[in-house]
Design a protein around this motif. Structure first.
Motif, PDB file in Angstrom:
ATOM      1  N   GLN A 128     -66.679  60.339 -12.530  1.00  0.00           N
ATOM      2  CA  GLN A 128     -65.744  61.373 -12.108  1.00  0.00           C
ATOM      3  C   GLN A 128     -66.357  62.111 -10.919  1.00  0.00           C
ATOM      4  O   GLN A 128     -67.508  62.537 -10.976  1.00  0.00           O
ATOM      5  N   VAL A 129     -65.561  62.223  -9.859  1.00  0.00           N
ATOM      6  CA  VAL A 129     -66.039  62.808  -8.608  1.00  0.00           C
ATOM      7  C   VAL A 129     -65.117  63.964  -8.244  1.00  0.00           C
ATOM      8  O   VAL A 129     -63.898  63.861  -8.377  1.00  0.00           O
ATOM      9  N   SER A 130     -65.684  65.054  -7.780  1.00  0.00           N
ATOM     10  CA  SER A 130     -64.866  66.198  -7.376  1.00  0.00           C
ATOM     11  C   SER A 130     -64.062  65.838  -6.129  1.00  0.00           C
ATOM     12  O   SER A 130     -64.449  64.966  -5.347  1.00  0.00           O
ATOM     13  N   LEU A 131     -62.932  66.500  -5.944  1.00  0.00           N
ATOM     14  CA  LEU A 131     -62.085  66.222  -4.791  1.00  0.00           C
ATOM     15  C   LEU A 131     -62.806  66.469  -3.470  1.00  0.00           C
ATOM     16  O   LEU A 131     -62.577  65.757  -2.496  1.00  0.00           O
ATOM     17  N   GLU A 132     -63.671  67.449  -3.436  1.00  0.00           N
ATOM     18  CA  GLU A 132     -64.401  67.762  -2.213  1.00  0.00           C
ATOM     19  C   GLU A 132     -65.327  66.629  -1.796  1.00  0.00           C
ATOM     20  O   GLU A 132     -65.563  66.405  -0.617  1.00  0.00           O
ATOM     21  N   ASN A 133     -65.873  65.886  -2.766  1.00  0.00           N
ATOM     22  CA  ASN A 133     -66.847  64.830  -2.479  1.00  0.00           C
ATOM     23  C   ASN A 133     -66.244  63.427  -2.557  1.00  0.00           C
ATOM     24  O   ASN A 133     -66.937  62.450  -2.315  1.00  0.00           O
ATOM     25  N   LEU A 134     -64.963  63.316  -2.885  1.00  0.00           N
ATOM     26  CA  LEU A 134     -64.355  62.015  -3.133  1.00  0.00           C
ATOM     27  C   LEU A 134     -64.385  61.104  -1.904  1.00  0.00           C
ATOM     28  O   LEU A 134     -64.762  59.937  -2.008  1.00  0.00           O
ATOM     29  N   GLU A 135     -63.999  61.606  -0.750  1.00  0.00           N
ATOM     30  CA  GLU A 135     -63.969  60.778   0.452  1.00  0.00           C
ATOM     31  C   GLU A 135     -65.345  60.206   0.768  1.00  0.00           C
ATOM     32  O   GLU A 135     -65.490  59.012   1.022  1.00  0.00           O
ATOM     33  N   ASP A 136     -66.369  61.041   0.723  1.00  0.00           N
ATOM     34  CA  ASP A 136     -67.729  60.579   0.998  1.00  0.00           C
ATOM     35  C   ASP A 136     -68.192  59.570  -0.046  1.00  0.00           C
ATOM     36  O   ASP A 136     -68.806  58.557   0.291  1.00  0.00           O
ATOM     37  N   TYR A 137     -67.880  59.835  -1.316  1.00  0.00           N
ATOM     38  CA  TYR A 137     -68.303  58.924  -2.390  1.00  0.00           C
ATOM     39  C   TYR A 137     -67.646  57.552  -2.232  1.00  0.00           C
ATOM     40  O   TYR A 137     -68.300  56.519  -2.361  1.00  0.00           O
ATOM     41  N   LEU A 138     -66.336  57.542  -1.940  1.00  0.00           N
ATOM     42  CA  LEU A 138     -65.630  56.273  -1.761  1.00  0.00           C
ATOM     43  C   LEU A 138     -66.189  55.488  -0.579  1.00  0.00           C
ATOM     44  O   LEU A 138     -66.352  54.271  -0.643  1.00  0.00           O
ATOM     45  N   TYR A 139     -66.492  56.154   0.506  1.00  0.00           N
ATOM     46  CA  TYR A 139     -67.030  55.495   1.686  1.00  0.00           C
ATOM     47  C   TYR A 139     -68.419  54.920   1.413  1.00  0.00           C
ATOM     48  O   TYR A 139     -68.710  53.781   1.765  1.00  0.00           O
ATOM     49  N   GLU A 140     -69.279  55.695   0.766  1.00  0.00           N
ATOM     50  CA  GLU A 140     -70.659  55.274   0.519  1.00  0.00           C
ATOM     51  C   GLU A 140     -70.769  54.190  -0.551  1.00  0.00           C
ATOM     52  O   GLU A 140     -71.727  53.424  -0.565  1.00  0.00           O
ATOM     53  N   ASN A 141     -69.804  54.116  -1.475  1.00  0.00           N
ATOM     54  CA  ASN A 141     -69.888  53.179  -2.591  1.00  0.00           C
ATOM     55  C   ASN A 141     -68.756  52.152  -2.594  1.00  0.00           C
ATOM     56  O   ASN A 141     -68.416  51.604  -3.651  1.00  0.00           O
ATOM     57  N   SER A 142     -68.190  51.864  -1.451  1.00  0.00           N
ATOM     58  CA  SER A 142     -67.038  50.964  -1.383  1.00  0.00           C
ATOM     59  C   SER A 142     -67.339  49.572  -1.934  1.00  0.00           C
ATOM     60  O   SER A 142     -66.453  48.909  -2.472  1.00  0.00           O
ATOM     61  N   ASP A 143     -68.569  49.109  -1.843  1.00  0.00           N
ATOM     62  CA  ASP A 143     -68.918  47.779  -2.343  1.00  0.00           C
ATOM     63  C   ASP A 143     -69.038  47.741  -3.868  1.00  0.00           C
ATOM     64  O   ASP A 143     -68.976  46.667  -4.466  1.00  0.00           O
ATOM     65  N   ARG A 144     -69.192  48.869  -4.507  1.00  0.00           N
ATOM     66  CA  ARG A 144     -69.348  48.938  -5.964  1.00  0.00           C
ATOM     67  C   ARG A 144     -68.049  49.268  -6.696  1.00  0.00           C
ATOM     68  O   ARG A 144     -67.983  49.178  -7.910  1.00  0.00           O
ATOM     69  N   ILE A 145     -66.992  49.659  -5.976  1.00  0.00           N
ATOM     70  CA  ILE A 145     -65.750  50.130  -6.599  1.00  0.00           C
ATOM     71  C   ILE A 145     -64.881  48.945  -6.998  1.00  0.00           C
ATOM     72  O   ILE A 145     -64.703  47.999  -6.233  1.00  0.00           O
ATOM     73  N   GLU A 146     -64.333  49.026  -8.211  1.00  0.00           N
ATOM     74  CA  GLU A 146     -63.428  48.000  -8.723  1.00  0.00           C
ATOM     75  C   GLU A 146     -61.991  48.457  -8.489  1.00  0.00           C
ATOM     76  O   GLU A 146     -61.573  49.479  -9.014  1.00  0.00           O
ATOM     77  N   PRO A 147     -61.225  47.684  -7.702  1.00  0.00           N
ATOM     78  CA  PRO A 147     -59.827  48.074  -7.474  1.00  0.00           C
ATOM     79  C   PRO A 147     -58.999  47.885  -8.739  1.00  0.00           C
ATOM     80  O   PRO A 147     -59.148  46.890  -9.433  1.00  0.00           O
ATOM     81  N   ARG A 148     -58.156  48.833  -9.038  1.00  0.00           N
ATOM     82  CA  ARG A 148     -57.254  48.763 -10.195  1.00  0.00           C
ATOM     83  C   ARG A 148     -55.887  49.220  -9.774  1.00  0.00           C
ATOM     84  O   ARG A 148     -55.734  50.025  -8.864  1.00  0.00           O
TER      85      ARG A 148
END
Length: 53
Positions: free
Chosen positions: A13-33
């Motif tokens: 769970q990521v706060s809205l303020e940090n979501l954009e940065d988290y998604l960009y930095e971890n794009s290779d680890r994210i599972e699309p659903r």
């Protein structure tokens, strides 16, 4: 807080303020659903019987 699903079954769970940065930095680890629809699609045969009445 939005939930991000990672490969390997982990969820974060990521706060809205940090979501954009988290998604960009971890794009290779994210599972699309995809979110499931709450209501099944209307069958064409059901539409035909309703319109004939």
């Amino acid at each position: 807080m939005p939930t991000v699903y990672l490969k390997g079954g982990e969820t974060v769970q990521v706060s809205l303020e940090n979501l954009e940065d988290y998604l960009y930095e971890n794009s290779d680890r994210i599972e699309p659903r995809r979110k499931k629809l709450r209501r099944p699609p209307v069958d064409n045969s059901a539409r035909a019987s309703i319109s004939n009445k």
